[in-house]
Structure formats: C-alpha cells, structure tokens
Design a protein around this motif. Sequence first.
Motif, PDB file in Angstrom:
ATOM      1  N   ASN A 216       0.881  -1.192  -0.066  1.00 51.31           N
ATOM      2  CA  ASN A 216      -0.127   0.055   0.069  1.00 51.31           C
ATOM      3  C   ASN A 216       0.651   1.468   0.026  1.00 51.31           C
ATOM      4  O   ASN A 216       0.636   2.299  -0.658  1.00 51.31           O
ATOM      5  CB  ASN A 216      -0.874   0.061   1.260  1.00 51.31           C
ATOM      6  CG  ASN A 216      -1.772   1.210   1.327  1.00 51.31           C
ATOM      7  OD1 ASN A 216      -2.613   1.494   0.221  1.00 51.31           O
ATOM      8  ND2 ASN A 216      -1.908   1.907   2.408  1.00 51.31           N
ATOM      9  N   VAL A 217       1.922   1.299   0.889  1.00 51.74           N
ATOM     10  CA  VAL A 217       2.887   2.298   1.028  1.00 51.74           C
ATOM     11  C   VAL A 217       3.517   2.598  -0.235  1.00 51.74           C
ATOM     12  O   VAL A 217       3.436   3.868  -0.712  1.00 51.74           O
ATOM     13  CB  VAL A 217       3.614   2.399   2.377  1.00 51.74           C
ATOM     14  CG1 VAL A 217       4.676   3.500   2.216  1.00 51.74           C
ATOM     15  CG2 VAL A 217       2.786   2.563   3.456  1.00 51.74           C
ATOM     16  N   THR A 218       4.176   1.726  -0.824  1.00 52.94           N
ATOM     17  CA  THR A 218       4.849   1.835  -1.999  1.00 52.94           C
ATOM     18  C   THR A 218       4.124   2.153  -3.285  1.00 52.94           C
ATOM     19  O   THR A 218       4.442   2.977  -4.130  1.00 52.94           O
ATOM     20  CB  THR A 218       5.621   0.509  -2.217  1.00 52.94           C
ATOM     21  OG1 THR A 218       4.904  -0.527  -2.496  1.00 52.94           O
ATOM     22  CG2 THR A 218       6.869   0.399  -1.364  1.00 52.94           C
ATOM     23  N   ARG A 219       2.733   1.795  -3.215  1.00 51.40           N
ATOM     24  CA  ARG A 219       1.759   2.250  -4.346  1.00 51.40           C
ATOM     25  C   ARG A 219       1.699   3.863  -4.349  1.00 51.40           C
ATOM     26  O   ARG A 219       1.646   4.502  -5.255  1.00 51.40           O
ATOM     27  CB  ARG A 219       0.421   1.548  -4.161  1.00 51.40           C
ATOM     28  CG  ARG A 219       0.591  -0.065  -4.780  1.00 51.40           C
ATOM     29  CD  ARG A 219      -0.905  -0.447  -4.691  1.00 51.40           C
ATOM     30  NE  ARG A 219      -0.786  -2.027  -5.216  1.00 51.40           N
ATOM     31  CZ  ARG A 219      -1.680  -2.867  -5.170  1.00 51.40           C
ATOM     32  NH1 ARG A 219      -2.846  -2.466  -4.234  1.00 51.40           N
ATOM     33  NH2 ARG A 219      -1.470  -4.088  -5.458  1.00 51.40           N
ATOM     34  N   ILE A 220       1.247   3.954  -2.862  1.00 47.58           N
ATOM     35  CA  ILE A 220       0.891   5.622  -2.709  1.00 47.58           C
ATOM     36  C   ILE A 220       2.160   6.264  -3.229  1.00 47.58           C
ATOM     37  O   ILE A 220       2.079   7.373  -3.734  1.00 47.58           O
ATOM     38  CB  ILE A 220       0.589   5.901  -1.201  1.00 47.58           C
ATOM     39  CG1 ILE A 220      -0.768   5.214  -1.148  1.00 47.58           C
ATOM     40  CG2 ILE A 220       0.487   7.167  -1.219  1.00 47.58           C
ATOM     41  CD1 ILE A 220      -1.129   4.905   0.481  1.00 47.58           C
TER      42      ILE A 220
ATOM     43  N   VAL B 214      10.012   4.373  -0.399  1.00 48.12           N
ATOM     44  CA  VAL B 214       9.663   5.580  -1.093  1.00 48.12           C
ATOM     45  C   VAL B 214      10.237   6.792  -1.060  1.00 48.12           C
ATOM     46  O   VAL B 214      10.495   7.334  -2.301  1.00 48.12           O
ATOM     47  CB  VAL B 214       8.045   6.020  -0.364  1.00 48.12           C
ATOM     48  CG1 VAL B 214       7.708   7.170  -0.980  1.00 48.12           C
ATOM     49  CG2 VAL B 214       7.276   5.018  -0.451  1.00 48.12           C
ATOM     50  N   ARG B 215      11.290   6.794  -0.278  1.00 48.08           N
ATOM     51  CA  ARG B 215      12.168   8.078  -0.407  1.00 48.08           C
ATOM     52  C   ARG B 215      13.264   7.774  -1.679  1.00 48.08           C
ATOM     53  O   ARG B 215      13.789   8.721  -2.155  1.00 48.08           O
ATOM     54  CB  ARG B 215      12.944   8.357   1.165  1.00 48.08           C
ATOM     55  CG  ARG B 215      13.997   9.348   0.940  1.00 48.08           C
ATOM     56  CD  ARG B 215      14.845   9.497   2.303  1.00 48.08           C
ATOM     57  NE  ARG B 215      14.092   9.934   3.444  1.00 48.08           N
ATOM     58  CZ  ARG B 215      13.669  11.429   3.411  1.00 48.08           C
ATOM     59  NH1 ARG B 215      14.303  12.114   2.841  1.00 48.08           N
ATOM     60  NH2 ARG B 215      13.101  11.722   4.657  1.00 48.08           N
ATOM     61  N   ALA B 216      13.627   6.578  -1.406  1.00 43.16           N
ATOM     62  CA  ALA B 216      14.620   6.008  -2.567  1.00 43.16           C
ATOM     63  C   ALA B 216      14.093   6.297  -3.823  1.00 43.16           C
ATOM     64  O   ALA B 216      14.734   6.689  -4.985  1.00 43.16           O
ATOM     65  CB  ALA B 216      14.951   4.572  -2.131  1.00 43.16           C
ATOM     66  N   ARG B 217      12.821   5.997  -4.231  1.00 46.04           N
ATOM     67  CA  ARG B 217      12.239   6.036  -5.450  1.00 46.04           C
ATOM     68  C   ARG B 217      12.238   7.326  -5.885  1.00 46.04           C
ATOM     69  O   ARG B 217      12.498   7.799  -7.131  1.00 46.04           O
ATOM     70  CB  ARG B 217      10.639   5.523  -5.389  1.00 46.04           C
ATOM     71  CG  ARG B 217      10.022   6.071  -6.614  1.00 46.04           C
ATOM     72  CD  ARG B 217       8.492   5.431  -6.542  1.00 46.04           C
ATOM     73  NE  ARG B 217       8.475   3.979  -7.032  1.00 46.04           N
ATOM     74  CZ  ARG B 217       8.750   3.956  -8.526  1.00 46.04           C
ATOM     75  NH1 ARG B 217       8.895   4.871  -9.412  1.00 46.04           N
ATOM     76  NH2 ARG B 217       8.617   2.508  -8.866  1.00 46.04           N
ATOM     77  N   HIS B 218      11.766   8.306  -4.939  1.00 44.77           N
ATOM     78  CA  HIS B 218      11.988   9.768  -5.337  1.00 44.77           C
ATOM     79  C   HIS B 218      13.489  10.220  -5.349  1.00 44.77           C
ATOM     80  O   HIS B 218      13.452  10.918  -6.408  1.00 44.77           O
ATOM     81  CB  HIS B 218      11.550  10.604  -3.927  1.00 44.77           C
ATOM     82  CG  HIS B 218       9.892  10.541  -3.923  1.00 44.77           C
ATOM     83  ND1 HIS B 218       9.015   9.616  -3.581  1.00 44.77           N
ATOM     84  CD2 HIS B 218       9.077  11.539  -3.976  1.00 44.77           C
ATOM     85  CE1 HIS B 218       8.130   9.993  -3.755  1.00 44.77           C
ATOM     86  NE2 HIS B 218       7.757  11.235  -4.002  1.00 44.77           N
ATOM     87  N   ALA B 219      14.451   9.688  -4.520  1.00 50.80           N
ATOM     88  CA  ALA B 219      15.890  10.128  -4.925  1.00 50.80           C
ATOM     89  C   ALA B 219      16.238   9.500  -6.432  1.00 50.80           C
ATOM     90  O   ALA B 219      16.980  10.447  -7.042  1.00 50.80           O
ATOM     91  CB  ALA B 219      16.747   9.489  -3.657  1.00 50.80           C
TER      92      ALA B 219
END
Length: 192
Positions: A75-79, A108-113
């Motif tokens: 759920n968190v990684t989808r969001i 999630v932070r790593a995806r953004h980075a």
Amino acid sequence: MVGDPAAPASAAVPGERGATVWLTGLPSAGKTTLALALAERLRGEGRRVEVLDGDEIRAFLSEGLGFTREDRHTNVTRIGFVAERLASHGVTVLVPVIAPYADSRAAVRARHAAAGTAFLEVHVATPVEVCSRRDVKGLYARQATGEISGLTGVDDPYEAPENPDLRIQTQGSSPADSAAELHAFLTERDLA
C-alpha cells in the motif's frame, strides 16, 4: 498503453517545483487535518496540490489489501509511486498516511531520490494518549473492547522516524498553527 514508470517525467509547470510531503504518525495524530489545512493555504497561493489520503487510497488503489506487514508495504509503495509521478510534474503532494514501517518509508524516499524528486518526511508526533482521546474514527475504542486488533501504535508496531525532515507536535496547537509551521518549513526549502 501506460508509460514506462522509469521514464523521465515531462516538465513541471514553469517556476513550480513539486514535492511529496509524507505525513506519518499514529491514527488520529492529525495528519489529514494538517494536510487539508496546508492544501487550502497552498491552493490559495496558486500552487497545484493533491492530497493522497490513506483511507481513500485503500478504498480505490489498494482495495483488497489487508493489514499484514506485506500488504501495508505494498500500500505504501503504491502511494509512493503515485505521489512521485505527481510531484515530478510540479504538484505538491501531501500524503497523510500512517506508513508504520521505516523500511517502507525508506523505499518511497529511495524512489523519489532515484527520480530526482523532492521527498520530505514529516512526523506528526502526537502521543498515543492524545490520539486515543481524539479517536476520530473510533478505532481506539473498538480496539479497547476487542472489536478490532492490529491497531498501529497500540497492538501493532509503529516505527517512528528517527530523523524525519520535520517533526510536528500537534497537541496544544491548532490545525492552522501546525499548517503554518509546515508551510514555513516548505518555504525555507523553496517548495511553497
């Protein structure tokens, strides 16, 4: 056909830098109230803003997921994926989602980075006793009577951020004051 998730996003609106602002905290900590107050202020300033509320996401994007550690991570990684895509297009994305596990928030932070998109973790650090008194959805009362189990921070883990970008104490502050604190923080980072 859906675009390649690894492909670079199109340019943001000129002069508008997007970001994901993830508000993590216990149930009834004030995450959604804070997000909605900040969203109103940012929209009043002409910013493009989206609020990805955890309850709404569960009802639509993550329907069918339970509350196991694995399902919560999914759920968190989808969001996080949706938030990053919006933020990469110049939208300020406010995400009032518990996200109880540090490794999920780190993913999630790593995806953004990796995408070069701003990500800020805000810990809405309201003590469980205050959250229980607020009990906006009646979860603490239902857990106390045994009607539900697995309540984050009570009988299921909540891994509070050790080093969030910002920690906000909502007890003793109005939603407007908390939103002003978060707005000032975003302004310092040229994100508001």
